[in-house]
Design a protein around this motif. Sequence first.
Motif, mmCIF file in Angstrom:
data_model
loop_
_atom_site.group_PDB
_atom_site.id
_atom_site.type_symbol
_atom_site.label_atom_id
_atom_site.label_comp_id
_atom_site.label_asym_id
_atom_site.label_seq_id
_atom_site.Cartn_x
_atom_site.Cartn_y
_atom_site.Cartn_z
ATOM 1 N N ASP A 101 22.806 62.952 -11.502
ATOM 2 C CA ASP A 101 21.594 62.307 -11.004
ATOM 3 C C ASP A 101 21.782 60.849 -10.601
ATOM 4 O O ASP A 101 21.064 60.345 -9.742
ATOM 5 N N ILE A 102 22.729 60.169 -11.251
ATOM 6 C CA ILE A 102 22.912 58.731 -11.045
ATOM 7 C C ILE A 102 24.395 58.436 -10.887
ATOM 8 O O ILE A 102 25.219 58.954 -11.652
ATOM 9 N N VAL A 103 24.739 57.614 -9.904
ATOM 10 C CA VAL A 103 26.104 57.115 -9.769
ATOM 11 C C VAL A 103 26.050 55.597 -9.746
ATOM 12 O O VAL A 103 25.326 55.002 -8.938
ATOM 13 N N VAL A 104 26.785 54.978 -10.655
ATOM 14 C CA VAL A 104 26.839 53.520 -10.745
ATOM 15 C C VAL A 104 28.241 53.064 -10.364
ATOM 16 O O VAL A 104 29.207 53.319 -11.077
ATOM 17 N N TYR A 153 26.998 65.238 -3.510
ATOM 18 C CA TYR A 153 26.714 65.624 -4.890
ATOM 19 C C TYR A 153 25.268 65.407 -5.336
ATOM 20 O O TYR A 153 24.671 66.307 -5.964
ATOM 21 N N LEU A 154 24.681 64.255 -5.073
ATOM 22 C CA LEU A 154 23.337 64.016 -5.591
ATOM 23 C C LEU A 154 22.278 64.921 -4.950
ATOM 24 O O LEU A 154 21.385 65.405 -5.662
ATOM 25 N N PRO A 155 22.337 65.204 -3.655
ATOM 26 C CA PRO A 155 21.362 66.154 -3.103
ATOM 27 C C PRO A 155 21.493 67.560 -3.694
ATOM 28 O O PRO A 155 20.492 68.276 -3.832
ATOM 29 N N LYS A 156 22.687 67.957 -4.069
ATOM 30 C CA LYS A 156 22.922 69.316 -4.550
ATOM 31 C C LYS A 156 22.715 69.473 -6.050
ATOM 32 O O LYS A 156 22.241 70.520 -6.514
ATOM 33 N N VAL A 183 19.982 58.714 -7.558
ATOM 34 C CA VAL A 183 20.053 57.259 -7.441
ATOM 35 C C VAL A 183 21.505 56.792 -7.442
ATOM 36 O O VAL A 183 22.312 57.257 -8.256
ATOM 37 N N ILE A 184 21.805 55.876 -6.535
ATOM 38 C CA ILE A 184 23.083 55.166 -6.541
ATOM 39 C C ILE A 184 22.789 53.696 -6.804
ATOM 40 O O ILE A 184 21.945 53.096 -6.135
ATOM 41 N N ILE A 185 23.475 53.128 -7.786
ATOM 42 C CA ILE A 185 23.381 51.696 -8.065
ATOM 43 C C ILE A 185 24.745 51.077 -7.792
ATOM 44 O O ILE A 185 25.745 51.452 -8.412
ATOM 45 N N ASN A 186 24.791 50.142 -6.863
ATOM 46 C CA ASN A 186 26.022 49.440 -6.547
ATOM 47 C C ASN A 186 26.001 48.052 -7.204
ATOM 48 O O ASN A 186 25.086 47.262 -6.961
ATOM 49 N N ILE A 187 26.992 47.803 -8.045
ATOM 50 C CA ILE A 187 27.072 46.507 -8.719
ATOM 51 C C ILE A 187 27.743 45.506 -7.788
ATOM 52 O O ILE A 187 28.914 45.644 -7.434
ATOM 53 N N GLY A 188 26.967 44.535 -7.362
ATOM 54 C CA GLY A 188 27.477 43.480 -6.490
ATOM 55 C C GLY A 188 27.754 42.216 -7.276
ATOM 56 O O GLY A 188 28.373 42.250 -8.341
ATOM 57 N N SER A 189 27.245 41.110 -6.780
ATOM 58 C CA SER A 189 27.421 39.813 -7.425
ATOM 59 C C SER A 189 26.524 38.818 -6.710
ATOM 60 O O SER A 189 26.213 38.991 -5.524
ATOM 61 N N VAL A 190 26.118 37.766 -7.426
ATOM 62 C CA VAL A 190 25.405 36.700 -6.724
ATOM 63 C C VAL A 190 26.299 36.094 -5.649
ATOM 64 O O VAL A 190 25.824 35.528 -4.675
ATOM 65 N N GLY A 191 27.630 36.271 -5.811
ATOM 66 C CA GLY A 191 28.571 35.846 -4.782
ATOM 67 C C GLY A 191 28.518 36.707 -3.539
ATOM 68 O O GLY A 191 29.191 36.418 -2.551
ATOM 69 N N ASN A 240 16.351 62.242 4.443
ATOM 70 C CA ASN A 240 17.241 63.399 4.582
ATOM 71 C C ASN A 240 17.850 63.851 3.254
ATOM 72 O O ASN A 240 18.293 65.001 3.135
ATOM 73 N N THR A 241 17.898 62.958 2.277
ATOM 74 C CA THR A 241 18.593 63.282 1.026
ATOM 75 C C THR A 241 17.768 63.073 -0.235
ATOM 76 O O THR A 241 18.115 63.602 -1.291
ATOM 77 N N GLN A 242 16.712 62.270 -0.166
ATOM 78 C CA GLN A 242 15.941 61.862 -1.349
ATOM 79 C C GLN A 242 16.866 61.223 -2.397
ATOM 80 O O GLN A 242 16.745 61.462 -3.599
#
Length: 259
Positions: free
Chosen positions: A88-91, A122-125, A133-141, A174-176
């Motif tokens: 359900d979730i990829v971080v 994977y997440l649609p299936k 949900v996909i959460i991408n860890i970025g940075s204030v940079g 298209n994917t929710q």
Amino acid sequence: MFDVEGTVSIVTGALGGIGRELVRSLLSNKAKGVALLDLNDAQAAEFQASLEKEFGANKTLFLKVDVTDLENVKGAFKKCVDHFGNLDIVVNNAGIIGNIEMVIKINLLALIQISNLAFFDYLPKYRKGNEGVIINIGSVGGLYPFHILPDYCASKHGVVAYTQALGSNVHYQNTQVKVMGLCPGGTDTEIFKGVPEYYQQFMKDTDHAIQQTEIVGDALIKVLKEGSNGSIWISKNSEPAFEFDYKSETLPILLKHVS
């Protein structure tokens, strides 16, 4: 509001300082299971044992994975679904500071490839609910052009731009699958301790107090529960996470006394 209870997550860079807290936060919110993806397996068994003691048995699956090897990643996704039954979730948390080529490969290219795999396949299936949900860890940079560590800064700018572009309604319909970004400020991890002394002094000279990793773990849950598709969130100075608004935020909000 997205509910973490009963979900299954994949977390990359799961054995790092922030990664461990992301995993703990998911399990603290009654996640069914978390697949721990990391190349460094030296402390995997010890970490899993601590999680089992805290949250119960059969909550985690460790998979030794090089995120720059897409076939390796695909195999890990399959093993996760085979083991837990859903996803359900990829971080996307794996990241480094150092060699320029590896910074781009790990921080940006691998993140894009993993997100595409999760988003379009994977997440649609395999999600159990109405949304993935996909959460991408970025940075204030990745929000402003920090003059320190420019290659790292460039990779994180790419993460933010990619997250906003994939997190558009035209893709979602298209994917929710929602795509959001979480950008920590200075956080007390091994990656931070490994940067040059002048960078650490830079952080001390701005309004960035070094926060503990638990703050980012709490921020993840807030973003999952409250975040809208394509939104970018900031977690800094040990404060509750807040959404970054390009229309109203200005450089002094993130930096001061920097010429």
